[in-house]
Scaffold this active site. Structure first.
Site, PDB file in Angstrom:
ATOM      1  N   LYS A  34      14.368 -28.874 -14.588  1.00 35.93           N
ATOM      2  CA  LYS A  34      15.645 -28.175 -14.381  1.00 35.93           C
ATOM      3  C   LYS A  34      15.948 -27.238 -15.552  1.00 35.93           C
ATOM      4  CE  LYS A  34      19.498 -30.807 -13.963  1.00 35.93           C
ATOM      5  NZ  LYS A  34      20.600 -30.408 -14.842  1.00 35.93           N
ATOM      6  N   ARG A  74      16.320 -21.495 -17.380  1.00 33.18           N
ATOM      7  CA  ARG A  74      16.018 -20.498 -18.415  1.00 33.18           C
ATOM      8  C   ARG A  74      15.080 -19.417 -17.894  1.00 33.18           C
ATOM      9  NH1 ARG A  74      17.693 -25.169 -20.593  1.00 33.18           N
ATOM     10  NH2 ARG A  74      18.383 -25.312 -22.758  1.00 33.18           N
ATOM     11  N   ARG A  86      34.644 -31.010 -17.632  1.00 32.25           N
ATOM     12  CA  ARG A  86      33.752 -31.158 -18.793  1.00 32.25           C
ATOM     13  C   ARG A  86      34.138 -30.223 -19.948  1.00 32.25           C
ATOM     14  NH1 ARG A  86      27.700 -31.554 -16.709  1.00 32.25           N
ATOM     15  NH2 ARG A  86      27.406 -32.106 -18.894  1.00 32.25           N
ATOM     16  N   SER A  98      23.295 -30.737 -29.309  1.00 36.03           N
ATOM     17  CA  SER A  98      23.337 -30.229 -27.939  1.00 36.03           C
ATOM     18  C   SER A  98      22.455 -29.005 -27.772  1.00 36.03           C
ATOM     19  CB  SER A  98      24.778 -29.863 -27.565  1.00 36.03           C
ATOM     20  OG  SER A  98      24.785 -29.096 -26.382  1.00 36.03           O
ATOM     21  N   GLN A 146      22.408 -27.326 -25.113  1.00 33.81           N
ATOM     22  CA  GLN A 146      23.197 -26.328 -24.373  1.00 33.81           C
ATOM     23  C   GLN A 146      23.986 -25.451 -25.338  1.00 33.81           C
ATOM     24  OE1 GLN A 146      25.442 -28.527 -21.436  1.00 33.81           O
ATOM     25  NE2 GLN A 146      23.656 -28.764 -20.117  1.00 33.81           N
ATOM     26  N   ASP A 177      19.304 -37.612 -20.815  1.00 33.45           N
ATOM     27  CA  ASP A 177      19.560 -37.641 -19.368  1.00 33.45           C
ATOM     28  C   ASP A 177      18.947 -38.875 -18.685  1.00 33.45           C
ATOM     29  OD1 ASP A 177      20.951 -35.285 -19.504  1.00 33.45           O
ATOM     30  OD2 ASP A 177      19.234 -34.034 -18.987  1.00 33.45           O
ATOM     31  N   LYS A 223      29.017 -36.379 -19.412  1.00 32.77           N
ATOM     32  CA  LYS A 223      27.994 -35.784 -18.535  1.00 32.77           C
ATOM     33  C   LYS A 223      28.602 -35.602 -17.140  1.00 32.77           C
ATOM     34  CE  LYS A 223      24.684 -35.345 -21.540  1.00 32.77           C
ATOM     35  NZ  LYS A 223      24.273 -34.000 -21.953  1.00 32.77           N
ATOM     36  N   ARG A 264      28.920 -41.657 -17.856  1.00 27.32           N
ATOM     37  CA  ARG A 264      27.751 -42.472 -17.471  1.00 27.32           C
ATOM     38  C   ARG A 264      27.776 -43.870 -18.076  1.00 27.32           C
ATOM     39  NH1 ARG A 264      23.238 -37.572 -17.262  1.00 27.32           N
ATOM     40  NH2 ARG A 264      23.785 -36.995 -15.116  1.00 27.32           N
ATOM     41  N   ARG A 289      22.104 -38.658 -11.203  1.00 25.42           N
ATOM     42  CA  ARG A 289      21.197 -39.575 -11.915  1.00 25.42           C
ATOM     43  C   ARG A 289      21.622 -41.035 -11.734  1.00 25.42           C
ATOM     44  NH1 ARG A 289      17.924 -35.872 -14.009  1.00 25.42           N
ATOM     45  NH2 ARG A 289      18.813 -34.012 -14.994  1.00 25.42           N
TER      46      ARG A 289
HETATM   47  C1  S3P Z   1      20.282 -29.437 -21.059  1.00 26.13           C
HETATM   48  C2  S3P Z   1      20.696 -30.086 -22.195  1.00 26.13           C
HETATM   49  C3  S3P Z   1      21.304 -31.423 -22.207  1.00 26.13           C
HETATM   50  C4  S3P Z   1      21.086 -32.146 -20.893  1.00 26.13           C
HETATM   51  C5  S3P Z   1      21.308 -31.274 -19.706  1.00 26.13           C
HETATM   52  C6  S3P Z   1      20.387 -30.072 -19.733  1.00 26.13           C
HETATM   53  C7  S3P Z   1      19.698 -28.094 -21.174  1.00 26.13           C
HETATM   54  O1  S3P Z   1      22.690 -31.305 -22.444  1.00 26.13           O
HETATM   55  O2  S3P Z   1      21.941 -33.277 -20.807  1.00 26.13           O
HETATM   56  O3  S3P Z   1      21.066 -31.999 -18.507  1.00 26.13           O
HETATM   57  O4  S3P Z   1      19.048 -27.634 -20.207  1.00 26.13           O
HETATM   58  O5  S3P Z   1      19.854 -27.472 -22.234  1.00 26.13           O
HETATM   59  P1  S3P Z   1      23.257 -31.249 -23.958  1.00 26.13           P
HETATM   60  O6  S3P Z   1      22.459 -30.273 -24.673  1.00 26.13           O
HETATM   61  O7  S3P Z   1      24.687 -30.841 -23.838  1.00 26.13           O
HETATM   62  O8  S3P Z   1      23.103 -32.649 -24.475  1.00 26.13           O
END
Ligand code: S3P
Length: 442
Positions: free
Chosen positions: A27, A32, A128, A173, A175, A322, A349, A353, A394
């Protein structure tokens, strides 16, 4: 949609997992591939793309900004890149559904555009936290409005001049890191992000694959604005986060022997394998190789090795972030207590969770004590039960696998969001030996 939300799973108790399967594409890498492919010069060809709702939301958002994208067809996508400055204003808000990755990464990328955008999501995403990206982006000069408590929708003002910053993330993180690096493509000077613990590095690897220089020194990664991305080919490996359900399912069911093919084995993602091995699981990494800048391997799991409870090393938490719902099922089937700490992120999340898993395990007769930043689980006899996934993909798939060890059938509610990350889960799991059917509305 109302009907879709009512999808439930019915899973018979017992059975084993066998054969060779390939779970859907990663994913994180699929998201990306669309984002960087869209910003590149030339056509990017992707294979193994994840045709799940989250990545399709990203794909639709870029189409809405004028990018021509063919597919996905049998995992193939062709993205006709428009260059860093070629996106067009969308006609309306961009709806990214359940996908936190789409929203947080695109917040950075869209902060650098000439036009305004609005990002919206579903009820879960709308709860979130987004300040973790909007605050450092504001420090770069971005203008983003959130709702009063820092949640979506995000209103992003275009035409801003961004300035590179050095930012140390308070939470580990990927993200947040990726959002700032994508904004950094548009910023004057250098953008540097320091991570408190290693997080998935797909953005950095893929930028390099697109010929864009990225510098890493220790825990700091830096990018210079104003360069060019050059289209490339991307082979998306199978998602280790989706493989995790089968790893756990096989580990808890004696007689299982299953091979998961072409699984992404990026060192920032393999915590689930390390933790299961710590617990005593038998997992073999076969045929390790490289595919499109990412390590991949086939994973062979033999069920029946006795699992023991462990104290999960805190440095493995971001590397398995995850996979904890699935790992909690392994813990429920282990001898003794498993203790997780340093994982408060799990509370924000797609669902909380920690609480949702604790409630589900409790329904199955397993002692599970939530703590602010983790959980303690005492392994024991797992009863069949009705469990509510709270719309979290999940959680739904984890409890489906729990049926392999449960003493009675499992009924899992609110499973439609399994399609966000794992389209075809029911069919693939059934083919591997899980007695699963999609049930009537709960
Ligand atoms: C992800 C980063 C993770 C992960 C998410 C996908 C990504 O989150 O939990 O399912 O693709 O960069 P965090 O970076 O906020 O922990």
């Amino acid at each position: 949609m109302l009907q879709a939300q009512k999808i439930s799973f019915d899973v018979q108790s017992g059975g084993k997992l066998t054969g060779r399967i390939r779970v859907p594409g990663d994913k994180s890498i699929s998201h990306r591939s669309i984002m960087l492919g869209a910003l590149a010069e030339g056509t990017t060809e992707v294979t193994g793309f994840l045709n799940g709702e989250d990545c399709m939301a990203t794909l639709a958002a870029f189409r809405a900004m004028g990018v021509e994208i063919d597919g996905p067809e049998a995992g193939r996508v062709a993205i006709r890149g428009v260059g860093l400055h070629g996106l067009k204003a969308p006609a309306g808000p961009l709806d990214v559904g359940n996908s936190g990755t789409s929203m947080r990464l695109m917040a950075g990328l869209l902060s650098g555009q000439a036009f305004d955008t609005t990002l919206v999501g579903d009820a879960s995403l709308t709860r979130r936290p987004m300040r973790r990206v909007t605050e450092p982006l504001a420090a770069m000069g971005a203008h983003i409005e959130t709702s009063g408590n820092g949640t979506p929708p995000l209103h992003i003002r275009g035409g801003r001049t961004l300035q590179g910053i050095g930012f140390t993330m308070p939470v580990a993180s990927a993200q947040v890191k990726s959002s700032l690096l994508l904004a950094g493509l548009y910023a004057r000077g250098t953008t540097c992000v320091t991570e408190p613990a290693p997080t998935r590095d797909h953005t950095e690897r893929m930028l390099t694959g697109f010929g864009y220089p990225v510098n890493r020194e220790g825990s700091t990664v830096c990018i210079q604005g104003g360069g060019t991305l050059t289209a490339t080919g991307i082979d998306v490996p199978a998602d280790i986060s989706s493989a995790a359900f089968f790893l756990v399912g096989a580990c808890i069911s004696p007689g299982s022997a299953i091979t998961l093919e072409h699984v992404g084995m990026n060192p920032t993602r393999v915590g689930v394998v390390d933790i299961l091995r710590l617990m005593g699981a038998e997992i073999h990494v076969e045929n390790p190789r490289e595919a499109g800048g990412e390590p991949v391997a086939d994973l062979r799991v033999i069920g029946g090795a006795p699992l023991r409870g462990v104290r999960i090393p805190v440095e493995l938490v971001p590397l398995a972030i995850d996979e904890f719902p699935a790992l909690f099922i392994a813990a429920a089937c282990a001898e003794g207590e498993t203790v997780l700490t340093g994982a408060e992120e799990l509370r924000v999340k797609e669902s909380d969770r920690i609480q949702v898993m604790a409630d589900g395990l409790d329904a199955c007769g397993i002692e599970a004590e939530p703590t602010p930043d983790g959980i303690r689980i005492r392994g024991g006899r797992l009863r069949g039960a009705t469990v509510d996934s709270h719309g979290d993909h999940r959680i739904a798939m984890s409890f489906a696998m729990a049926a392999l060890r449960a003493e009675g059938p499992m009924h899992i509610r609110d499973c439609a969001n399994v399609n966000t990350s794992f389209p075809g889960f029911v069919e693939l799991a059934a083919a591997a030996g899980l007695g699963i059917t999609q049930g009537d509305p709960a």
